[in-house]
Write a protein that holds these residues in place. Structure first.
Motif, PDB file in Angstrom:
ATOM      1  N   ARG A 122       0.873  -1.179   0.000  1.00 26.50           N
ATOM      2  CA  ARG A 122       0.000   0.000   0.000  1.00 26.50           C
ATOM      3  C   ARG A 122       0.905   1.222   0.000  1.00 26.50           C
ATOM      4  O   ARG A 122       1.909   1.243  -0.706  1.00 26.50           O
ATOM      5  N   THR A 123       0.604   2.205   0.817  1.00 24.30           N
ATOM      6  CA  THR A 123       1.501   3.336   1.006  1.00 24.30           C
ATOM      7  C   THR A 123       2.848   2.818   1.498  1.00 24.30           C
ATOM      8  O   THR A 123       3.896   3.313   1.107  1.00 24.30           O
ATOM      9  N   GLY A 124       2.803   1.812   2.364  1.00 23.31           N
ATOM     10  CA  GLY A 124       4.000   1.118   2.841  1.00 23.31           C
ATOM     11  C   GLY A 124       3.991  -0.311   2.328  1.00 23.31           C
ATOM     12  O   GLY A 124       2.982  -0.807   1.828  1.00 23.31           O
ATOM     13  N   PRO A 125       5.127  -1.008   2.448  1.00 22.66           N
ATOM     14  CA  PRO A 125       5.223  -2.374   1.923  1.00 22.66           C
ATOM     15  C   PRO A 125       4.430  -3.386   2.742  1.00 22.66           C
ATOM     16  O   PRO A 125       4.107  -3.148   3.898  1.00 22.66           O
ATOM     17  N   ARG A 126       4.164  -4.518   2.118  1.00 21.15           N
ATOM     18  CA  ARG A 126       3.473  -5.619   2.790  1.00 21.15           C
ATOM     19  C   ARG A 126       4.364  -6.160   3.896  1.00 21.15           C
ATOM     20  O   ARG A 126       5.590  -6.060   3.823  1.00 21.15           O
ATOM     21  N   HIS A 127       3.763  -6.749   4.925  1.00 23.29           N
ATOM     22  CA  HIS A 127       4.528  -7.170   6.092  1.00 23.29           C
ATOM     23  C   HIS A 127       4.571  -8.670   6.346  1.00 23.29           C
ATOM     24  O   HIS A 127       5.265  -9.102   7.271  1.00 23.29           O
ATOM     25  N   ARG A 128       3.845  -9.470   5.581  1.00 23.72           N
ATOM     26  CA  ARG A 128       3.904 -10.918   5.851  1.00 23.72           C
ATOM     27  C   ARG A 128       5.347 -11.390   5.687  1.00 23.72           C
ATOM     28  O   ARG A 128       5.982 -11.165   4.677  1.00 23.72           O
ATOM     29  N   GLY A 129       5.863 -12.038   6.716  1.00 26.68           N
ATOM     30  CA  GLY A 129       7.223 -12.560   6.667  1.00 26.68           C
ATOM     31  C   GLY A 129       8.307 -11.518   6.826  1.00 26.68           C
ATOM     32  O   GLY A 129       9.468 -11.775   6.511  1.00 26.68           O
ATOM     33  N   VAL A 130       7.967 -10.323   7.328  1.00 29.40           N
ATOM     34  CA  VAL A 130       8.966  -9.255   7.438  1.00 29.40           C
ATOM     35  C   VAL A 130      10.101  -9.626   8.388  1.00 29.40           C
ATOM     36  O   VAL A 130      11.260  -9.281   8.130  1.00 29.40           O
ATOM     37  N   VAL A 131       9.809 -10.326   9.476  1.00 28.85           N
ATOM     38  CA  VAL A 131      10.867 -10.722  10.403  1.00 28.85           C
ATOM     39  C   VAL A 131      11.709 -11.790   9.702  1.00 28.85           C
ATOM     40  O   VAL A 131      11.216 -12.828   9.312  1.00 28.85           O
ATOM     41  N   GLY A 132      12.988 -11.477   9.511  1.00 31.81           N
ATOM     42  CA  GLY A 132      13.892 -12.373   8.801  1.00 31.81           C
ATOM     43  C   GLY A 132      14.076 -12.010   7.331  1.00 31.81           C
ATOM     44  O   GLY A 132      14.906 -12.606   6.651  1.00 31.81           O
ATOM     45  N   ARG A 133      13.319 -11.048   6.856  1.00 39.26           N
ATOM     46  CA  ARG A 133      13.425 -10.623   5.461  1.00 39.26           C
ATOM     47  C   ARG A 133      14.463  -9.501   5.341  1.00 39.26           C
ATOM     48  O   ARG A 133      14.633  -8.708   6.256  1.00 39.26           O
ATOM     49  N   ARG A 134      15.131  -9.440   4.204  1.00 39.62           N
ATOM     50  CA  ARG A 134      16.079  -8.356   3.955  1.00 39.62           C
ATOM     51  C   ARG A 134      15.334  -7.031   3.948  1.00 39.62           C
ATOM     52  O   ARG A 134      14.220  -6.937   3.463  1.00 39.62           O
ATOM     53  N   VAL A 135      15.966  -6.006   4.495  1.00 42.35           N
ATOM     54  CA  VAL A 135      15.388  -4.661   4.518  1.00 42.35           C
ATOM     55  C   VAL A 135      15.192  -4.196   3.070  1.00 42.35           C
ATOM     56  O   VAL A 135      16.031  -4.451   2.208  1.00 42.35           O
ATOM     57  N   ALA A 136      14.061  -3.535   2.826  1.00 42.21           N
ATOM     58  CA  ALA A 136      13.741  -2.949   1.514  1.00 42.21           C
ATOM     59  C   ALA A 136      13.689  -4.006   0.408  1.00 42.21           C
ATOM     60  O   ALA A 136      14.194  -3.786  -0.688  1.00 42.21           O
TER      61      ALA A 136
END
Length: 136
Positions: free
Chosen positions: A58-72
């Motif tokens: 959306r205005t910001g990126p999706r968050h599913r799986g954000v923990v452990g994902r590379r930044v940006a």
């Protein structure tokens, strides 16, 4: 030997049921961050949901799986140059620092919302830890 009354039996069942529920659900409810994922989901919906979702940029990126994902690195999201320069991986500790002050971590990024309350940050991060990166 005394007989168990109906009320006593109901009480025993309630205690056993509560213990079983706590054992089954505690790993998800109290993730690595030490927060409460159930409270975190409500906080996420209320504080983050206007700009973010788990599955859609959306205005910001999706968050599913954000923990452990590379930044940006969420596919299809156009990150600010400031956040692309941060590098590394989103850990619970990094998310905590980000939520305390995104402009301190990446001056010029597009996020300005902060979560000053440490308990709320832990709860939001606990919720995000329970989401997996199943490709959605």
């Amino acid at each position: 030997m005394k007989r168990l009354t109906w009320e006593g039996l109901v009480l025993v069942f309630a205690v056993i049921s509560s213990l079983a529920n706590a054992i089954i659900h505690s790993p998800a409810a109290f993730a690595q961050s030490g927060g409460d994922a159930t409270r975190g989901r409500a906080l996420y919906d209320g504080r983050c949901g206007a700009c973010h979702s788990l599955d859609v940029n959306r205005t910001g990126p999706r968050h599913r799986g954000v923990v452990g994902r590379r930044v940006a690195s969420a596919n299809g999201y156009d990150y600010s140059p400031a956040l692309r320069q941060v590098g590394g991986v989103w850990t619970s500790d990094r998310l905590d620092a980000w939520l305390q002050g995104p402009q301190r971590m990446a001056p010029g990024s597009r996020m300005y919302l902060t979560v000053p309350d440490a308990n709320q940050r832990r709860d939001i991060i606990a919720y995000l830890e329970t989401t997996d990166g199943s490709g959605r």
